[in-house]
Design a protein around this motif. Structure first.
Motif, PDB file in Angstrom:
ATOM      1  N   LYS A 124     -23.470  10.238  31.465  1.00  0.00           N
ATOM      2  CA  LYS A 124     -23.081  10.153  32.619  1.00  0.00           C
ATOM      3  C   LYS A 124     -22.513   9.291  33.495  1.00  0.00           C
ATOM      4  CE  LYS A 124     -24.785  14.930  32.843  1.00  0.00           C
ATOM      5  NZ  LYS A 124     -26.538  15.316  32.673  1.00  0.00           N
ATOM      6  N   VAL A 125     -21.210   9.273  33.587  1.00  0.00           N
ATOM      7  CA  VAL A 125     -20.873   7.818  34.214  1.00  0.00           C
ATOM      8  C   VAL A 125     -20.624   8.276  36.322  1.00  0.00           C
ATOM      9  CG1 VAL A 125     -19.963   5.971  33.950  1.00  0.00           C
ATOM     10  CG2 VAL A 125     -20.133   6.677  31.586  1.00  0.00           C
ATOM     11  N   ILE A 152     -17.846  11.793  32.714  1.00  0.00           N
ATOM     12  CA  ILE A 152     -17.090  10.834  34.491  1.00  0.00           C
ATOM     13  C   ILE A 152     -18.120  11.826  35.906  1.00  0.00           C
ATOM     14  CG2 ILE A 152     -15.263  11.705  34.872  1.00  0.00           C
ATOM     15  CD1 ILE A 152     -14.777   9.447  36.750  1.00  0.00           C
ATOM     16  N   LYS A 153     -18.663  10.859  36.797  1.00  0.00           N
ATOM     17  CA  LYS A 153     -19.567  12.305  37.440  1.00  0.00           C
ATOM     18  C   LYS A 153     -19.092  11.100  39.125  1.00  0.00           C
ATOM     19  CE  LYS A 153     -24.180  12.548  39.453  1.00  0.00           C
ATOM     20  NZ  LYS A 153     -26.166  12.257  38.669  1.00  0.00           N
ATOM     21  N   THR A 154     -19.279  12.076  39.525  1.00  0.00           N
ATOM     22  CA  THR A 154     -18.273  11.312  40.785  1.00  0.00           C
ATOM     23  C   THR A 154     -19.330  10.506  41.992  1.00  0.00           C
ATOM     24  OG1 THR A 154     -19.986  13.185  42.522  1.00  0.00           O
ATOM     25  CG2 THR A 154     -17.575  13.320  41.418  1.00  0.00           C
ATOM     26  N   SER A 155     -21.230  11.103  41.969  1.00  0.00           N
ATOM     27  CA  SER A 155     -21.464  10.091  42.657  1.00  0.00           C
ATOM     28  C   SER A 155     -23.731  10.302  42.518  1.00  0.00           C
ATOM     29  CB  SER A 155     -21.561  10.999  43.910  1.00  0.00           C
ATOM     30  OG  SER A 155     -20.250  11.705  44.568  1.00  0.00           O
ATOM     31  N   LYS A 180     -15.389  15.261  30.064  1.00  0.00           N
ATOM     32  CA  LYS A 180     -16.247  16.308  31.491  1.00  0.00           C
ATOM     33  C   LYS A 180     -16.555  15.203  32.647  1.00  0.00           C
ATOM     34  CE  LYS A 180     -18.389  19.655  27.573  1.00  0.00           C
ATOM     35  NZ  LYS A 180     -19.041  20.083  27.088  1.00  0.00           N
ATOM     36  N   ILE A 181     -16.329  16.719  34.239  1.00  0.00           N
ATOM     37  CA  ILE A 181     -16.559  15.644  35.053  1.00  0.00           C
ATOM     38  C   ILE A 181     -17.497  16.449  35.210  1.00  0.00           C
ATOM     39  CG2 ILE A 181     -15.834  16.298  36.876  1.00  0.00           C
ATOM     40  CD1 ILE A 181     -12.542  16.255  35.983  1.00  0.00           C
ATOM     41  N   LYS A 182     -18.442  16.097  36.125  1.00  0.00           N
ATOM     42  CA  LYS A 182     -19.710  16.427  37.146  1.00  0.00           C
ATOM     43  C   LYS A 182     -19.792  16.073  38.210  1.00  0.00           C
ATOM     44  CE  LYS A 182     -24.936  15.823  37.531  1.00  0.00           C
ATOM     45  NZ  LYS A 182     -25.981  15.585  37.064  1.00  0.00           N
ATOM     46  N   ALA A 183     -19.628  16.896  39.652  1.00  0.00           N
ATOM     47  CA  ALA A 183     -20.113  17.475  40.989  1.00  0.00           C
ATOM     48  C   ALA A 183     -20.855  16.446  41.022  1.00  0.00           C
ATOM     49  CB  ALA A 183     -18.829  18.463  41.169  1.00  0.00           C
ATOM     50  N   ALA A 184     -21.024  15.926  42.197  1.00  0.00           N
ATOM     51  CA  ALA A 184     -22.789  15.665  42.497  1.00  0.00           C
ATOM     52  C   ALA A 184     -22.499  15.516  44.271  1.00  0.00           C
ATOM     53  CB  ALA A 184     -23.911  14.977  41.968  1.00  0.00           C
ATOM     54  N   GLY A 185     -23.761  15.578  44.658  1.00  0.00           N
ATOM     55  CA  GLY A 185     -23.655  15.277  46.106  1.00  0.00           C
ATOM     56  C   GLY A 185     -23.236  15.538  46.891  1.00  0.00           C
ATOM     57  N   GLY A 186     -23.620  16.503  48.000  1.00  0.00           N
ATOM     58  CA  GLY A 186     -23.025  17.171  48.882  1.00  0.00           C
ATOM     59  C   GLY A 186     -22.746  19.019  49.185  1.00  0.00           C
ATOM     60  N   ILE A 187     -23.398  19.264  47.675  1.00  0.00           N
ATOM     61  CA  ILE A 187     -22.752  20.778  47.113  1.00  0.00           C
ATOM     62  C   ILE A 187     -23.309  21.805  47.746  1.00  0.00           C
ATOM     63  CG2 ILE A 187     -22.022  22.336  45.320  1.00  0.00           C
ATOM     64  CD1 ILE A 187     -21.762  19.793  43.627  1.00  0.00           C
ATOM     65  N   SER A 188     -23.633  22.167  49.169  1.00  0.00           N
ATOM     66  CA  SER A 188     -24.240  22.954  49.959  1.00  0.00           C
ATOM     67  C   SER A 188     -23.861  24.266  49.937  1.00  0.00           C
ATOM     68  CB  SER A 188     -24.138  22.661  50.990  1.00  0.00           C
ATOM     69  OG  SER A 188     -23.109  22.435  51.653  1.00  0.00           O
ATOM     70  N   SER A 189     -22.954  25.156  49.190  1.00  0.00           N
ATOM     71  CA  SER A 189     -22.304  26.304  49.207  1.00  0.00           C
ATOM     72  C   SER A 189     -22.301  26.531  47.995  1.00  0.00           C
ATOM     73  CB  SER A 189     -21.786  27.237  49.834  1.00  0.00           C
ATOM     74  OG  SER A 189     -21.048  26.734  49.969  1.00  0.00           O
ATOM     75  N   ILE A 190     -22.651  28.343  47.560  1.00  0.00           N
ATOM     76  CA  ILE A 190     -22.056  29.076  46.257  1.00  0.00           C
ATOM     77  C   ILE A 190     -20.292  29.086  46.264  1.00  0.00           C
ATOM     78  CG2 ILE A 190     -22.155  31.190  45.009  1.00  0.00           C
ATOM     79  CD1 ILE A 190     -24.540  29.863  45.246  1.00  0.00           C
ATOM     80  N   ASP A 191     -19.953  29.072  46.895  1.00  0.00           N
ATOM     81  CA  ASP A 191     -19.007  29.199  47.268  1.00  0.00           C
ATOM     82  C   ASP A 191     -17.787  27.292  46.529  1.00  0.00           C
ATOM     83  OD1 ASP A 191     -17.932  31.475  48.446  1.00  0.00           O
ATOM     84  OD2 ASP A 191     -17.777  31.031  50.339  1.00  0.00           O
ATOM     85  N   ASP A 192     -18.358  26.264  47.759  1.00  0.00           N
ATOM     86  CA  ASP A 192     -18.447  25.199  47.512  1.00  0.00           C
ATOM     87  C   ASP A 192     -18.603  25.057  45.898  1.00  0.00           C
ATOM     88  OD1 ASP A 192     -17.406  24.401  50.079  1.00  0.00           O
ATOM     89  OD2 ASP A 192     -19.109  23.416  49.711  1.00  0.00           O
ATOM     90  N   ALA A 193     -19.576  25.506  45.029  1.00  0.00           N
ATOM     91  CA  ALA A 193     -19.952  25.348  43.702  1.00  0.00           C
ATOM     92  C   ALA A 193     -18.715  26.052  43.499  1.00  0.00           C
ATOM     93  CB  ALA A 193     -21.689  25.372  43.306  1.00  0.00           C
TER      94      ALA A 193
END
Length: 221
Positions: A124-125, A152-155, A180-193
């Motif tokens: 992952k980058v 590719i990863k955000t953060s 594929k895409i990875k979101a990382a950093g500051g994911i703090s709720s189920i709704d955000d996920a």
């Protein structure tokens, strides 16, 4: 989308400088219990984590973390040692200064070298999107697509910002279909996920989703 499905997207993460063996052990135990995608932990703990997880949970670690400005040879050495220690997945940080200098060939070549080393292991980058403008993010989508990397990863979660919905939408528009895409950093709720997944993220780098589930279980909800 039920909570078990959401958890299957999670790279359960502990990368703080103060992380202790006992805390890493807890990350592994929780990762196994909640059937997450992987546990993402510091390189120095890979052997320990792999022994604790066995074949029950993939172990992910970070390279060139968090600033990305190490020499390529150093990143390659880090990667080699992490793989020898048992890492199943590698999250690397790009050289952001080279992006700012528009030296995209340098970044692509570095990623390619790490992917050659990883072979069939996931790479992952991390592009640290909060430090890039929109055109630089688009260029990195192209670079990662051409490099052979898997994600590719955000953060890193250690800079000025984390994942944003806008960045995931941008990535989805500009990466090739095999990336594929990875979101990382500051994911703090189920709704955000859920929202990140709906927008196209295949992985979520976070410690909070498992904590939320554990808290709900202990409170009886």
């Amino acid at each position: 989308m039920d909570i078990k499905e959401i958890l299957s997207f999670v790279d359960h993460t502990l990368l703080t400088q103060t992380a202790t063996p006992e805390e890493i052990k807890q990350i592994i135990e929780d990762g196994i219990k909640y059937n997450v995608a992987s546990a993402c932990i510091p390189p120095s703990y890979v052997t320990f984590a792999k022994e604790a997880a066995g074949d029950k949970l993939p172990i992910c670690t970070v390279i060139g973390f968090p600033n990305g400005y190490q020499m390529t040879s150093v990143k390659l050495f880090e990667t080699e040692k992490a793989l020898e220690a048992g890492a199943d997945e590698i999250d690397m940080v790009i050289n952001i200064g080279m992006v700012k200098d528009k030296n995209y060939s340098y970044v692509e070549n570095e990623i390619k070298q790490l992917k050659d080393l990883c072979k069939d292991k996931i790479l992952k980058v991390i592009i640290e999107a909060c430090l890039l403008n929109e055109q630089e993010k688009i260029e990195m989508c192209k670079v990662v697509s051409a490099s052979g990397a898997d994600f590719i990863k955000t953060s890193t979660g250690f800079s000025t910002g984390g994942a944003t919905f806008c960045d995931i939408e941008l990535f989805k528009k500009h990466v090739d279909s095999h990336v594929k895409i990875k979101a990382a950093g500051g994911i703090s709720s189920i709704d955000d996920a859920i929202r990140f997944i709906e927008l196209g993220a295949s992985r979520l780098g976070t410690s909070r989703i498992v904590k939320i589930v554990k808290s709900e279980e202990s409170s009886g909800y």
